[in-house]
Design a protein around this motif. Structure first.
Motif, mmCIF file in Angstrom:
data_model
loop_
_atom_site.group_PDB
_atom_site.id
_atom_site.type_symbol
_atom_site.label_atom_id
_atom_site.label_comp_id
_atom_site.label_asym_id
_atom_site.label_seq_id
_atom_site.Cartn_x
_atom_site.Cartn_y
_atom_site.Cartn_z
ATOM 1 N N VAL A 127 -2.421 5.099 -12.554
ATOM 2 C CA VAL A 127 -2.894 6.309 -11.877
ATOM 3 C C VAL A 127 -4.415 6.287 -11.754
ATOM 4 O O VAL A 127 -4.986 6.667 -10.730
ATOM 5 N N LEU A 128 -5.094 5.811 -12.792
ATOM 6 C CA LEU A 128 -6.553 5.787 -12.799
ATOM 7 C C LEU A 128 -7.131 4.705 -11.890
ATOM 8 O O LEU A 128 -8.244 4.851 -11.368
ATOM 9 N N SER A 129 -6.396 3.624 -11.696
ATOM 10 C CA SER A 129 -6.972 2.460 -11.015
ATOM 11 C C SER A 129 -6.434 2.211 -9.620
ATOM 12 O O SER A 129 -6.968 1.353 -8.906
ATOM 13 N N SER A 130 -5.415 2.936 -9.185
ATOM 14 C CA SER A 130 -4.726 2.610 -7.933
ATOM 15 C C SER A 130 -5.627 2.686 -6.710
ATOM 16 O O SER A 130 -5.391 1.996 -5.712
ATOM 17 N N TYR A 131 -6.652 3.515 -6.754
ATOM 18 C CA TYR A 131 -7.503 3.713 -5.579
ATOM 19 C C TYR A 131 -8.822 2.935 -5.663
ATOM 20 O O TYR A 131 -9.696 3.087 -4.803
ATOM 21 N N ARG A 132 -8.955 2.077 -6.669
ATOM 22 C CA ARG A 132 -10.212 1.350 -6.858
ATOM 23 C C ARG A 132 -10.193 -0.005 -6.143
ATOM 24 O O ARG A 132 -9.150 -0.627 -5.995
ATOM 25 N N VAL A 133 -11.381 -0.431 -5.704
ATOM 26 C CA VAL A 133 -11.579 -1.773 -5.157
ATOM 27 C C VAL A 133 -12.461 -2.511 -6.150
ATOM 28 O O VAL A 133 -13.614 -2.137 -6.360
ATOM 29 N N THR A 134 -11.938 -3.560 -6.770
ATOM 30 C CA THR A 134 -12.656 -4.177 -7.881
ATOM 31 C C THR A 134 -13.628 -5.266 -7.438
ATOM 32 O O THR A 134 -14.661 -5.472 -8.078
ATOM 33 N N GLY A 135 -13.297 -6.001 -6.393
ATOM 34 C CA GLY A 135 -14.120 -7.138 -6.001
ATOM 35 C C GLY A 135 -14.122 -8.247 -7.035
ATOM 36 O O GLY A 135 -14.973 -9.137 -7.007
ATOM 37 N N ARG A 136 -13.145 -8.237 -7.928
ATOM 38 C CA ARG A 136 -13.075 -9.224 -9.012
ATOM 39 C C ARG A 136 -12.056 -10.324 -8.701
ATOM 40 O O ARG A 136 -11.368 -10.272 -7.684
ATOM 41 N N ALA A 137 -11.965 -11.271 -9.611
ATOM 42 C CA ALA A 137 -11.234 -12.513 -9.333
ATOM 43 C C ALA A 137 -9.774 -12.292 -8.951
ATOM 44 O O ALA A 137 -9.281 -12.880 -7.978
ATOM 45 N N HIS A 138 -9.052 -11.456 -9.699
ATOM 46 C CA HIS A 138 -7.624 -11.282 -9.419
ATOM 47 C C HIS A 138 -7.395 -10.549 -8.105
ATOM 48 O O HIS A 138 -6.471 -10.893 -7.350
ATOM 49 N N GLU A 139 -8.216 -9.551 -7.824
ATOM 50 C CA GLU A 139 -8.076 -8.847 -6.552
ATOM 51 C C GLU A 139 -8.372 -9.780 -5.387
ATOM 52 O O GLU A 139 -7.642 -9.783 -4.383
ATOM 53 N N ILE A 140 -9.427 -10.577 -5.509
ATOM 54 C CA ILE A 140 -9.760 -11.542 -4.460
ATOM 55 C C ILE A 140 -8.608 -12.514 -4.255
ATOM 56 O O ILE A 140 -8.228 -12.836 -3.113
ATOM 57 N N SER A 196 13.063 6.260 -7.455
ATOM 58 C CA SER A 196 11.944 5.979 -6.565
ATOM 59 C C SER A 196 12.452 5.534 -5.193
ATOM 60 O O SER A 196 13.422 4.776 -5.081
ATOM 61 N N SER A 197 11.751 5.977 -4.162
ATOM 62 C CA SER A 197 12.086 5.530 -2.805
ATOM 63 C C SER A 197 11.282 4.304 -2.402
ATOM 64 O O SER A 197 11.353 3.866 -1.244
ATOM 65 N N TYR A 198 10.529 3.742 -3.341
ATOM 66 C CA TYR A 198 9.680 2.603 -2.962
ATOM 67 C C TYR A 198 10.459 1.415 -2.407
ATOM 68 O O TYR A 198 10.067 0.861 -1.360
ATOM 69 N N PRO A 199 11.556 0.968 -3.031
ATOM 70 C CA PRO A 199 12.267 -0.172 -2.442
ATOM 71 C C PRO A 199 12.704 0.088 -0.998
ATOM 72 O O PRO A 199 12.582 -0.807 -0.144
ATOM 73 N N ALA A 225 -1.322 -1.992 5.113
ATOM 74 C CA ALA A 225 -0.193 -1.085 4.908
ATOM 75 C C ALA A 225 0.617 -1.473 3.676
ATOM 76 O O ALA A 225 1.037 -0.611 2.891
ATOM 77 N N PHE A 226 0.835 -2.774 3.500
ATOM 78 C CA PHE A 226 1.622 -3.262 2.365
ATOM 79 C C PHE A 226 0.973 -2.901 1.035
ATOM 80 O O PHE A 226 1.618 -2.355 0.132
ATOM 81 N N VAL A 227 -0.317 -3.181 0.910
ATOM 82 C CA VAL A 227 -1.013 -2.935 -0.354
ATOM 83 C C VAL A 227 -1.132 -1.442 -0.625
ATOM 84 O O VAL A 227 -0.876 -0.980 -1.741
ATOM 85 N N ASP A 228 -1.526 -0.674 0.391
ATOM 86 C CA ASP A 228 -1.669 0.765 0.182
ATOM 87 C C ASP A 228 -0.340 1.413 -0.183
ATOM 88 O O ASP A 228 -0.279 2.319 -1.020
ATOM 89 N N GLN A 229 0.734 0.951 0.433
ATOM 90 C CA GLN A 229 2.047 1.501 0.115
ATOM 91 C C GLN A 229 2.420 1.207 -1.336
ATOM 92 O O GLN A 229 2.873 2.098 -2.067
ATOM 93 N N ALA A 230 2.218 -0.038 -1.765
ATOM 94 C CA ALA A 230 2.566 -0.407 -3.136
ATOM 95 C C ALA A 230 1.736 0.373 -4.150
ATOM 96 O O ALA A 230 2.266 0.882 -5.154
ATOM 97 N N LEU A 231 0.428 0.482 -3.899
ATOM 98 C CA LEU A 231 -0.442 1.203 -4.828
ATOM 99 C C LEU A 231 -0.122 2.691 -4.846
ATOM 100 O O LEU A 231 -0.127 3.318 -5.915
ATOM 101 N N ALA A 232 0.141 3.263 -3.679
ATOM 102 C CA ALA A 232 0.436 4.698 -3.616
ATOM 103 C C ALA A 232 1.730 5.031 -4.344
ATOM 104 O O ALA A 232 1.789 5.996 -5.129
ATOM 105 N N PHE A 233 2.773 4.252 -4.108
ATOM 106 C CA PHE A 233 4.033 4.504 -4.805
ATOM 107 C C PHE A 233 3.888 4.219 -6.299
ATOM 108 O O PHE A 233 4.488 4.914 -7.123
#
Length: 237
Positions: free
Chosen positions: A115-128, A213-216, A154-162
């Motif tokens: 919940v705390l990290s879903s909206y963050r952009v890290t610019g770090r190794a794993h995110e890259i 969850s309706s995510y799948p 769309a794919f990433v935002d959907q996964a993070l939002a759900f």
């Protein structure tokens, strides 16, 4: 924490802390992640983290400038944990579905941190690595670059939002979760057809479906639309 940080080459502590551990960025992140899940966002303080590590809080400045810097590292670690368990097969749609489900499961495994990290952009190794990997899957599937970015977004935002949505529900006390789940049967399933015909007609499906969850299903809809778009592009070329 302050805005000062020691260069990476000089970060490693030479001697163990009073608890007998040698500090590292990985250990600090893992400990912070555990504290967040046990105590919530308020656990992310230098004093509490230092106490959990058995280290002087000031020593954490060798690794992170401030708590937000640490939060970005935690967010990146969650991404890394997902990537470590994922193996592509070459089937772009199946691979993205598997990755999305793993992202969602990873969020539920660490709901408070998600919940705390879903909206963050890290610019770090794993995110890259994740951005590069997902764009690679889409481009190799045949999506033109603008479409690859559009689907990636769309794919990433959907996964993070759900992940954040379902994690917030998971973080509720069990009694509260059970009470909310019961509303579908106690309230919606009892609405009369003469005033609420559509709810009444679908009540048994609502009771069954709204508990999970309706995510799948949402993920399948997204990937189905992407596949249809790709097929249309390939017909035109």
């Amino acid at each position: 924490m302050s805005d000062r940080v020691v260069p990476a080459a000089a970060r490693r502590r030479r001697r163990p802390t009073k608890e007998g551990v040698v500090l590292s960025e990985e250990l600090i992140v893992a400990t912070a992640l555990r504290l967040i899940e046990e105590h919530g966002a308020e656990a992310l303080s230098v004093r509490r983290l230092g106490r959990a590590l058995g280290a002087d809080p000031s020593s954490l400045y060798r690794y992170f400038r401030h708590t937000d810097d640490l939060m970005l590292a935690i967010a990146d670690e969650l991404i890394g944990r997902t990537l470590r368990t994922w193996r592509p097969t070459g089937d772009w749609r199946a691979d993205l579905r598997d990755l999305g489900l793993r992202m969602h499961a990873g969020a539920l495994a660490h709901p408070r941190a998600a919940v705390l990290s879903s909206y963050r952009v890290t610019g770090r190794a794993h995110e890259i690595q994740a951005v590069e990997t997902i764009l690679g899957v889409l481009r190799e599937a045949g999506f033109p670059d603008p479409e690859a970015v559009r689907v990636y977004h769309a794919f990433v935002d959907q996964a993070l939002a759900f992940g954040a949505l379902d994690s917030a529900g998971t973080a509720l006390p069990k009694a509260a979760r059970d009470a909310e789940s019961a509303v579908w049967e106690a309230t919606y399933a009892r609405l009369p057809a003469d005033t609420h015909p559509h709810i009444a007609a679908t009540a048994r499906h609502l009771v069954a479906d709204m508990r999970r969850s309706s995510y799948p299903a949402a993920l399948d809809l997204l990937l189905g639309a992407a596949a249809a778009r790709l097929a249309e592009i390939q017909r035109r070329t």
